[in-house]
Write an enzyme that holds these catalytic residues in place. Structure first.
Site: not given
Length: 679
Positions: A80, A82, A85, A100, A199
């Site tokens: 992902g 950051t 996952v 995550k 976002d």
């Protein structure tokens, strides 16, 4: 790191990681299981050989682990924005969760590590209060070590709205309204609680197909993407600003619910027209347009017969430059959509006027594009007579090749300037791998906030790169005759030398199962290397340089391209070298193949020629192909996603670009053009 450790330990308790009962996994989908089935229960792949692969041999560190006795990790989902996952099954609540796993060390700076840990906890605290079904909830944040955190979220089994758009171009009005209304509904509760997403874009919206109630939309990464940007302010505005509000594009802008409304308006515009409201080849130009350019009308790109005028009026308010002129929050958008629906029903219009059937020339012609470029006729089209040209309008090239993202090359490649010797774009266009003239590799995120990672150099100039995305391994080869392997998770230490093939390596590809490489050499050989047995065997020998090799999925074939422009497929047979009579020829190219890609079903291939022209082939009906004039775009590599969408990597002196190629619409026209293409 002491301050970071003190904060983390003060808020979170560390969890214990133990082995679960899961012992083996499927190499195709990474699903883990304890039993020994004939077929994978997840993807129905047959058992490879006598046994499934042991978990301890997997490249995914947390696969098969049990966290805190509460979550059993049973599948790797992907990387992902950051972190990585995984899917996990709850032991107390028997349902799937998404985990995550964020390693703050990936950013390489202590201040970023501390800020990231703090904001992760803040985001989970905020999102755990939301109960709207159209928001992917975050339940808790747990800690593995000082720098590694696990965010526990809803697991969503669906596709992103971006993937759906890439597959079908644009959505019908009824489905568009349903999706946008659900997203606005999810935003409403957050806005009421003072939470701003910041976002909203198609790849942050998941779509599930429900058995009885149609599509169900859920908003992803609620606030996480903005959090990452906020701790990397020195990087500037990163990513694709196609859906950013004017205030986000100005450093002095004040963000609020109105910013999410603007971004949602951009998404609504994209769903109805097949393109964002402002699209240019440079990110700065897009940002300037959000701030200064006139608000576009839907009817600049589609017929008024396709969408009621009320939607154009709503979009003009949602895309207003002045935040005070927009609907104030997600709830206001829901109310306006409901009012439009009531007005249409009162006029007896459940659906707008005549719908254009998907796949027709009319629909292809109605879709405008992102890139302002010349519009040459497609070579090989059926418009061969002067009278035809005056009576019909060919689909312009810019309606097929569309710029998605443009980011600045990392400073390490610009100062001093580096020549790029090889490049690779990952499936779906998520990332790129570049090799430079210092013989070093660089991994760069295109659709994510993945920090640039550079790997140890080798002794020879690298000319070919491929990636085993499932295991996170990068393979490269070049002038010193050797294939090397790097791990995406390890940027220090020398790469592993895989094999010496005795000649310069010009092209590489990794089999979808990750167990074989196909290698093309300057001395005219196509070779297969088995990573399990170490066996290196030729499958085809020619007197010409082999410039492109690609495994054909769901088959035992390899697609080959030589410097003469000859293109064909050869069957892999152990211990046998195919001769020219055993090569299944495709339509020859006008110049050498620069790169290529084969669709996930093995039925379609895309080849980029040295001239910059792109060809899309039907691998079943070999006479059917289409030439696309794309030479105005600096394309360097191609990749199909698992859903069949086609992306291209572009490279200029200063920028790395991601292009989307609407090959699904092109393929529909292959059979109709095959007769003209062969005359």
């Amino acid at each position: 790191m002491a301050r970071h450790r003190k904060y983390a330990e003060g808020r979170l308790s560390r969890v214990k990681i133990t082995k679960s009962d899961l012992q083996v996994y499927c190499p195709v989908c990474t699903r883990c299981f304890a039993e020994d089935p004939e077929l994978c229960p997840e993807c129905a792949s047959p058992r490879p050989g006598e046994a499934w692969l042991p978990i301890q041999d997997a490249s995914y560190h947390y696969l098969g682990k049990e966290l805190d006795g509460r979550y059993v990790v049973d599948r790797f989902i992907g990387a992902g924005a950051t972190g990585d996952v995984y899917r996990a099954i709850g032991t107390r609540i028997q349902r799937p969760f998404a985990l995550k796993i964020v390693d703050t060390r990936r950013y390489g700076r202590q201040d970023i590590e501390e800020e990231l840990a703090r904001r992760l906890q803040m985001e989970v605290d905020a999102m755990s209060r939301l109960r709207n079904p159209h928001v992917v909830n975050a339940y808790e944040l747990i800690q593995i070590s000082d720098q590694i955190f696990v965010m526990v979220m809803d697991f969503v089994d669906g596709v992103t709205l971006l993937e759906r758009l890439e597959k079908i171009g644009r959505l019908e009005v009824a489905e568009t309204v349903e999706i946008v209304r659900q997203v606005a509904n999810g935003l409403h509760e957050a806005h009421q609680r003072g939470i701003i997403h910041r976002d909203i874009k198609p790849d942050n919206i998941m779509i599930e197909q429900m058995p009885a109630s149609g599509v169900f939309a859920r908003v992803l990464d609620f606030g996480i993407a903005y959090m990452v940007d906020s701790v990397r302010v020195t990087s500037g505005f990163r990513g694709t600003p196609l859906y950013a509000s004017p205030e986000q594009c100005q450093s002095s802008g004040s963000l609020g619910p109105h910013s999410d409304v603007y971004s949602l308006g951009c998404v609504l515009f994209h769903l109805l027209t097949g393109r964002p409201p402002y699209s240019f080849d440079r990110a700065l130009a897009v940002m300037e347009a959000h701030v200064e350019a006139p608000i576009p009308s839907l009817f600049d790109f589609i017929s008024p017969a396709q969408v009621p005028a009320e939607f154009d009026e709503l979009l003009r308010r949602m895309l207003a430059k002045d935040p005070s002129e927009r609907p104030r929050d997600g709830g206001a958008v829901v109310r306006e959509l409901d009012a439009i629906s009531r007005a249409l029903r009162s006029r007896g219009l459940e659906q707008p006027g005549p719908q254009v059937p998907r796949g027709t020339d009319t629909e292809l012609g109605d879709q405008d594009t992102s890139v302002r470029a010349p519009a040459p006729m497609l070579p090989g089209s059926t418009l061969s007579r002067a009278s035809d040209i005056s009576e019909a309008k060919p689909p312009p090239a810019q309606r097929i090749v569309r710029l998605v993202a443009s980011i600045a090359l990392p400073e390490r490649l610009l100062d001093p300037p580096r020549r790029i010797s090889a490049q690779f774009v990952g499936p779906g266009g998520d990332y790129a791998v570049l090799a430079d003239d210092s013989r070093q590799l660089h991994l760069i995120g295109l659709k994510t906030h993945l920090a640039t990672m550079s790997f140890a150099s080798v002794s020879g100039l690298l000319r070919a790169i491929c990636v085993d995305a499932k295991r996170g391994d990068v393979y490269g080869g070049g002038d010193d005759h050797c294939v090397y392997r790097w791990s995406m998770g390890l940027t220090s230490g020398m790469p592993h030398k895989v094999v010496d093939v005795g000649a310069k390596i010009l092209t590489l590809d990794c089999h979808p199962d990750g167990f074989k490489l196909v290698i093309g050499t300057a001395d005219g050989r196509a070779l297969i290397y088995d990573l399990r047995t170490g066996r290196l065997e030729p499958i085809y020998i020619t007197g010409l340089k082999v410039l492109m090799v690609k495994f054909v999925p769901n088959s035992t074939r390899v697609l080959l391209g030589c410097e003469s422009g000859r293109l064909g497929t050869v069957v892999i047979e152990r211990g046998k070298v195919a001769d020219s009579s055993q090569v299944v020829e495709l339509e020859p190219l006008d110049s050498f193949p620069r790169c290529g890609a084969v669709g996930p079903g093995g039925d379609v291939a895309a080849i980029l020629e040295g001239t910059g022209r792109l060809r899309v082939f039907d691998m079943i009906e070999r006479s059917a192909f289409l030439r696309v004039e794309a030479s105005y775009a600096p394309l360097r590599d191609l990749a199909f996603s698992s859903s069949g969408s086609l992306h291209a990597l572009g490279l200029t002196d200063e920028d790395l670009q991601l292009w989307s190629i609407r090959q699904e619409q092109l393929v529909r026209h292959l059979s109709g053009m095959s007769s003209a293409a062969t005359t």
